[in-house]
Design a protein around this motif. Structure first.
Motif, PDB file in Angstrom:
ATOM      1  N   ALA A  48      56.216  63.221  40.148  1.00 55.47           N
ATOM      2  CA  ALA A  48      56.364  63.093  41.598  1.00 55.47           C
ATOM      3  C   ALA A  48      57.752  63.532  42.046  1.00 55.47           C
ATOM      4  CB  ALA A  48      56.106  61.650  42.025  1.00 55.47           C
ATOM      5  N   MET A  49      58.774  63.206  41.250  1.00 54.56           N
ATOM      6  CA  MET A  49      60.134  63.641  41.585  1.00 54.56           C
ATOM      7  C   MET A  49      60.233  65.165  41.570  1.00 54.56           C
ATOM      8  SD  MET A  49      61.743  60.904  42.277  1.00 54.56           S
ATOM      9  CE  MET A  49      61.317  59.157  42.117  1.00 54.56           C
ATOM     10  N   ALA A  50      59.639  65.772  40.547  1.00 56.17           N
ATOM     11  CA  ALA A  50      59.671  67.232  40.452  1.00 56.17           C
ATOM     12  C   ALA A  50      58.860  67.870  41.572  1.00 56.17           C
ATOM     13  CB  ALA A  50      59.141  67.677  39.094  1.00 56.17           C
ATOM     14  N   ARG A  51      57.701  67.297  41.869  1.00 58.20           N
ATOM     15  CA  ARG A  51      56.845  67.837  42.929  1.00 58.20           C
ATOM     16  C   ARG A  51      57.545  67.754  44.286  1.00 58.20           C
ATOM     17  NH1 ARG A  51      53.022  64.232  42.678  1.00 58.20           N
ATOM     18  NH2 ARG A  51      52.431  65.070  40.644  1.00 58.20           N
ATOM     19  N   GLY A  52      58.351  66.718  44.458  1.00 57.89           N
ATOM     20  CA  GLY A  52      59.069  66.555  45.715  1.00 57.89           C
ATOM     21  C   GLY A  52      60.221  67.519  45.896  1.00 57.89           C
ATOM     22  N   GLY A  53      60.603  68.222  44.821  1.00 53.97           N
ATOM     23  CA  GLY A  53      61.589  69.282  44.960  1.00 53.97           C
ATOM     24  C   GLY A  53      62.948  69.026  44.365  1.00 53.97           C
ATOM     25  N   VAL A  54      63.135  67.890  43.662  1.00 53.23           N
ATOM     26  CA  VAL A  54      64.445  67.628  43.083  1.00 53.23           C
ATOM     27  C   VAL A  54      64.740  68.651  41.981  1.00 53.23           C
ATOM     28  CG1 VAL A  54      63.746  66.042  41.229  1.00 53.23           C
ATOM     29  CG2 VAL A  54      65.922  65.701  42.388  1.00 53.23           C
ATOM     30  N   GLY A  55      66.028  68.987  41.811  1.00 54.08           N
ATOM     31  CA  GLY A  55      66.387  69.986  40.812  1.00 54.08           C
ATOM     32  C   GLY A  55      66.238  69.489  39.389  1.00 54.08           C
ATOM     33  N   LEU A  56      66.679  68.240  39.139  1.00 54.87           N
ATOM     34  CA  LEU A  56      66.671  67.667  37.795  1.00 54.87           C
ATOM     35  C   LEU A  56      66.313  66.197  37.912  1.00 54.87           C
ATOM     36  CD1 LEU A  56      67.491  68.101  34.715  1.00 54.87           C
ATOM     37  CD2 LEU A  56      69.750  67.228  35.385  1.00 54.87           C
ATOM     38  N   THR A  57      65.326  65.750  37.151  1.00 55.28           N
ATOM     39  CA  THR A  57      64.972  64.328  37.123  1.00 55.28           C
ATOM     40  C   THR A  57      65.352  63.754  35.764  1.00 55.28           C
ATOM     41  OG1 THR A  57      63.218  62.709  37.531  1.00 55.28           O
ATOM     42  CG2 THR A  57      62.571  64.716  36.365  1.00 55.28           C
ATOM     43  N   THR A  58      65.892  62.533  35.760  1.00 51.01           N
ATOM     44  CA  THR A  58      66.457  61.942  34.551  1.00 51.01           C
ATOM     45  C   THR A  58      65.622  60.752  34.085  1.00 51.01           C
ATOM     46  OG1 THR A  58      68.649  62.509  35.439  1.00 51.01           O
ATOM     47  CG2 THR A  58      68.569  61.094  33.490  1.00 51.01           C
ATOM     48  N   VAL A  59      65.143  60.814  32.841  1.00 49.01           N
ATOM     49  CA  VAL A  59      64.406  59.707  32.247  1.00 49.01           C
ATOM     50  C   VAL A  59      65.419  58.680  31.763  1.00 49.01           C
ATOM     51  CG1 VAL A  59      62.739  59.025  30.485  1.00 49.01           C
ATOM     52  CG2 VAL A  59      62.561  61.279  31.564  1.00 49.01           C
ATOM     53  N   ALA A  60      65.271  57.441  32.236  1.00 47.08           N
ATOM     54  CA  ALA A  60      66.295  56.426  32.003  1.00 47.08           C
ATOM     55  C   ALA A  60      66.134  55.735  30.655  1.00 47.08           C
ATOM     56  CB  ALA A  60      66.252  55.383  33.110  1.00 47.08           C
ATOM     57  N   TYR A  61      67.243  55.407  30.084  1.00 50.31           N
ATOM     58  CA  TYR A  61      67.400  54.593  28.880  1.00 50.31           C
ATOM     59  C   TYR A  61      66.436  54.985  27.764  1.00 50.31           C
ATOM     60  CZ  TYR A  61      69.554  50.950  26.231  1.00 50.31           C
ATOM     61  OH  TYR A  61      70.294  50.299  25.283  1.00 50.31           O
ATOM     62  N   CYS A  62      66.756  56.076  27.115  1.00 43.53           N
ATOM     63  CA  CYS A  62      66.057  56.506  25.899  1.00 43.53           C
ATOM     64  C   CYS A  62      66.895  56.035  24.719  1.00 43.53           C
ATOM     65  CB  CYS A  62      65.897  58.019  25.880  1.00 43.53           C
ATOM     66  SG  CYS A  62      65.039  58.691  27.322  1.00 43.53           S
ATOM     67  N   GLY A  63      66.511  54.932  24.115  1.00 43.14           N
ATOM     68  CA  GLY A  63      67.301  54.359  23.031  1.00 43.14           C
ATOM     69  C   GLY A  63      67.347  55.272  21.825  1.00 43.14           C
ATOM     70  N   VAL A  64      68.504  55.318  21.174  1.00 42.67           N
ATOM     71  CA  VAL A  64      68.653  56.207  20.020  1.00 42.67           C
ATOM     72  C   VAL A  64      68.198  55.546  18.723  1.00 42.67           C
ATOM     73  CG1 VAL A  64      70.521  57.498  21.120  1.00 42.67           C
ATOM     74  CG2 VAL A  64      71.079  55.564  19.621  1.00 42.67           C
ATOM     75  N   SER A  65      67.932  54.223  18.768  1.00 46.60           N
ATOM     76  CA  SER A  65      67.467  53.511  17.579  1.00 46.60           C
ATOM     77  C   SER A  65      66.804  52.220  18.021  1.00 46.60           C
ATOM     78  CB  SER A  65      68.637  53.204  16.637  1.00 46.60           C
ATOM     79  OG  SER A  65      69.539  52.302  17.264  1.00 46.60           O
ATOM     80  N   PRO A  66      65.995  51.586  17.148  1.00 49.07           N
ATOM     81  CA  PRO A  66      65.350  50.325  17.536  1.00 49.07           C
ATOM     82  C   PRO A  66      66.352  49.228  17.888  1.00 49.07           C
ATOM     83  CG  PRO A  66      64.323  51.216  15.555  1.00 49.07           C
ATOM     84  CD  PRO A  66      65.551  52.047  15.818  1.00 49.07           C
ATOM     85  N   ASP A  67      67.496  49.173  17.186  1.00 52.30           N
ATOM     86  CA  ASP A  67      68.477  48.137  17.492  1.00 52.30           C
ATOM     87  C   ASP A  67      69.377  48.523  18.663  1.00 52.30           C
ATOM     88  OD1 ASP A  67      69.465  49.974  15.358  1.00 52.30           O
ATOM     89  OD2 ASP A  67      71.339  48.898  15.705  1.00 52.30           O
ATOM     90  N   GLY A  68      69.076  49.646  19.302  1.00 54.07           N
ATOM     91  CA  GLY A  68      69.815  50.058  20.490  1.00 54.07           C
ATOM     92  C   GLY A  68      69.118  49.698  21.783  1.00 54.07           C
ATOM     93  N   LEU A  69      68.043  48.883  21.691  1.00 50.83           N
ATOM     94  CA  LEU A  69      67.266  48.514  22.867  1.00 50.83           C
ATOM     95  C   LEU A  69      67.661  47.128  23.361  1.00 50.83           C
ATOM     96  CD1 LEU A  69      63.715  49.657  21.653  1.00 50.83           C
ATOM     97  CD2 LEU A  69      65.502  51.015  22.762  1.00 50.83           C
ATOM     98  N   THR A  70      67.637  46.956  24.672  1.00 52.36           N
ATOM     99  CA  THR A  70      67.949  45.637  25.224  1.00 52.36           C
ATOM    100  C   THR A  70      66.750  44.704  25.144  1.00 52.36           C
ATOM    101  OG1 THR A  70      67.414  46.381  27.461  1.00 52.36           O
ATOM    102  CG2 THR A  70      69.706  46.528  26.777  1.00 52.36           C
ATOM    103  N   PHE A  71      65.523  45.270  25.155  1.00 50.51           N
ATOM    104  CA  PHE A  71      64.315  44.477  24.972  1.00 50.51           C
ATOM    105  C   PHE A  71      63.214  45.381  24.426  1.00 50.51           C
ATOM    106  CE2 PHE A  71      64.802  45.574  29.457  1.00 50.51           C
ATOM    107  CZ  PHE A  71      63.648  46.292  29.719  1.00 50.51           C
ATOM    108  N   PRO A  72      62.142  44.822  23.867  1.00 52.61           N
ATOM    109  CA  PRO A  72      61.206  45.605  23.050  1.00 52.61           C
ATOM    110  C   PRO A  72      60.461  46.726  23.769  1.00 52.61           C
ATOM    111  CG  PRO A  72      60.970  43.265  22.574  1.00 52.61           C
ATOM    112  CD  PRO A  72      61.863  43.367  23.767  1.00 52.61           C
ATOM    113  N   ASP A  73      60.171  46.601  25.058  1.00 51.76           N
ATOM    114  CA  ASP A  73      59.351  47.607  25.728  1.00 51.76           C
ATOM    115  C   ASP A  73      60.147  48.809  26.234  1.00 51.76           C
ATOM    116  OD1 ASP A  73      56.910  46.479  25.273  1.00 51.76           O
ATOM    117  OD2 ASP A  73      56.819  45.391  27.162  1.00 51.76           O
ATOM    118  N   GLN A  74      61.325  49.021  25.696  1.00 54.49           N
ATOM    119  CA  GLN A  74      62.070  50.234  26.003  1.00 54.49           C
ATOM    120  C   GLN A  74      61.721  51.328  24.996  1.00 54.49           C
ATOM    121  OE1 GLN A  74      66.046  48.531  26.004  1.00 54.49           O
ATOM    122  NE2 GLN A  74      66.235  48.892  28.194  1.00 54.49           N
ATOM    123  N   MET A  75      61.880  52.553  25.432  1.00 55.01           N
ATOM    124  CA  MET A  75      61.579  53.697  24.584  1.00 55.01           C
ATOM    125  C   MET A  75      62.746  53.982  23.645  1.00 55.01           C
ATOM    126  SD  MET A  75      60.552  57.559  25.813  1.00 55.01           S
ATOM    127  CE  MET A  75      61.662  57.476  27.219  1.00 55.01           C
TER     128      MET A  75
END
Length: 403
Positions: A48-75
């Protein structure tokens, strides 16, 4: 339409990437990765962000490791979610947009039980207030092996991101997560090569930047989200933030997304406006944490008056310090404000709440020009909505969200 506003809507280059305009959807945690897997809601959100015309959309909080997450349902970035990441990037590209992944590690600030270590770790041993009622009340200090492993995890995550079709990476160095913890004098009390002077406190962020650059190549755009200020006296202040920006520029960073505040202490320094605490409390599943939020949460989440372009004065100081592209973030609510930001020499403009309310904002700006003003009321209930089924949304568009 003013020349400044017109310029924001024209194509622009960020390192080796051609963007259709200078508007960026900033990373706002989506809450759309059940079990840590990118879901259909996440794909629809960024499409939806891209369809609306934004130049760059940012996916938030992509953890680099399992112990880098604040809670379990983060990517967290691993081969098991590669097909979902590929689909996400393909859908955004199909809508004509570009997509960035925000690579992050929480450090000690976590309610997630680490897999192979007894407690979450950051620069220094500390009380982990976020995990106080989840059985992990103390954060440990990272040793040399922890640091080396974490740097390697950032590099591996960056390679995965690039291979999955992302167009850019934002390294999260703000808001009190791991790299911000090392940078902040209030959180880093080490006495070795990673603590003390700013040069030492920047050692890990710079090592991460070097490792990520080595993983993705020279022309792949690398941004960093960096605090202009932590928002309290003992924390990072603008003078050291500018020095940090200079070090990042010298190390080859392509752009800085300027922000502020610590999630653990001063979140409203970032958000401004009405406190979302009333809506957040009922969504807290831990009864002890819920009670603590109800009685003591007001200290961290006070109402803080909103004013347009509230980070501008701090951002001006960083603009005078570095030559690299800077992304302005903070209180953009009108075409007039956008034009001022462009006129003061900021190459890109990041928006969060305004785009959550209206993903069609870039297209609307083309038609409305100087008369455009966001209908976002800065109620900040979108912050609480991250905990609702389906993830983040503007409650003005869904008035029954908290009914």
């Amino acid at each position: 339409m003013s020349p400044q506003l017109h310029g924001l809507l024209q194509p622009a280059r960020l390192a080796g990437l051609e963007l259709r305009n200078r508007l960026i959807k900033t990373a706002t945690f989506e809450g759309m990765c059940p079990g840590g897997v990118p879901g259909e809601d996440l794909i629809r959100h960024h499409a939806a962000m891209a369809r609306g015309g934004v130049g760059l959309t940012t996916v938030a909080y992509c953890g680099v490791s399992p112990d880098g997450l604040t809670f379990p349902d983060q990517m967290w970035m691993h081969a098991g979610i590669f097909p979902q990441l590929q689909r996400l990037t393909a859908v955004v590209h199909g809508e004509g947009g570009a997509i960035s992944a925000q690579l992050a590690h929480c450090g000690y600030f976590s309610r997630n039980r680490p897999l192979n270590i007894p407690r979450p770790r950051g620069p220094s041993a500390c009380i982990n207030q976020y995990g106080l009622f989840s059985g992990i009340p103390v954060g440990g200090a990272m040793d040399a092996s922890d640091i080396g492993r974490t740097v390697a995890e950032y590099a591996a995550a960056a390679s995965l991101v690039r291979d999955a079709g992302f167009d850019a990476i934002e390294i999260h160095m703000g808001h009190g997560y791991l790299l911000s913890q090392f940078i902040s004098p209030a959180l880093n009390h080490r006495r070795d090569a990673y603590g003390g002077s700013l040069d030492n406190r920047m050692r890990l962020p710079l090592q991460v930047l070097t490792a990520v650059r080595g993983a993705v190549g020279r022309d792949f755009p690398l941004l960093a989200k960096l605090n202009l200020s932590d928002g309290f006296k003992a924390g990072l202040q603008i003078e050291e933030a500018c020095q940090a920006a200079r070090l990042l520029e010298q190390a080859g960073l392509d752009a800085i997304v300027m922000s502020g505040g610590l999630v653990s202490r001063t979140p409203m320094f970032l958000f401004r406006g009405a406190s979302p605490l009333k809506q957040m409390v009922p969504l807290e599943k831990n009864p002890l944490q819920r009670t603590a939020m109800k009685w003591f949460g007001g200290a961290s989440f006070p109402d803080l008056p909103f004013e347009e372009l509230y980070f501008l004065e701090l951002a001006r100081q960083m603009r005078r310090t570095v030559d690299m592209p800077l992304v302005y973030l903070g209180g953009v609510a009108s075409a007039e404000g956008m034009a001022q930001v462009a006129d003061e020499g900021f190459e890109f403009l990041a928006l969060g709440r305004a785009l959550l309310h209206d993903p069609e904002l870039p297209k609307r700006l083309q038609h409305e020009g100087e008369t455009w003003r966001s209908a976002c009321t800065h109620c900040n209930q979108c912050v609480a909505s991250m905990g609702l089924p389906g993830g983040i949304r503007c409650v003005l568009n869904e008035p029954t969200a908290f009914a």
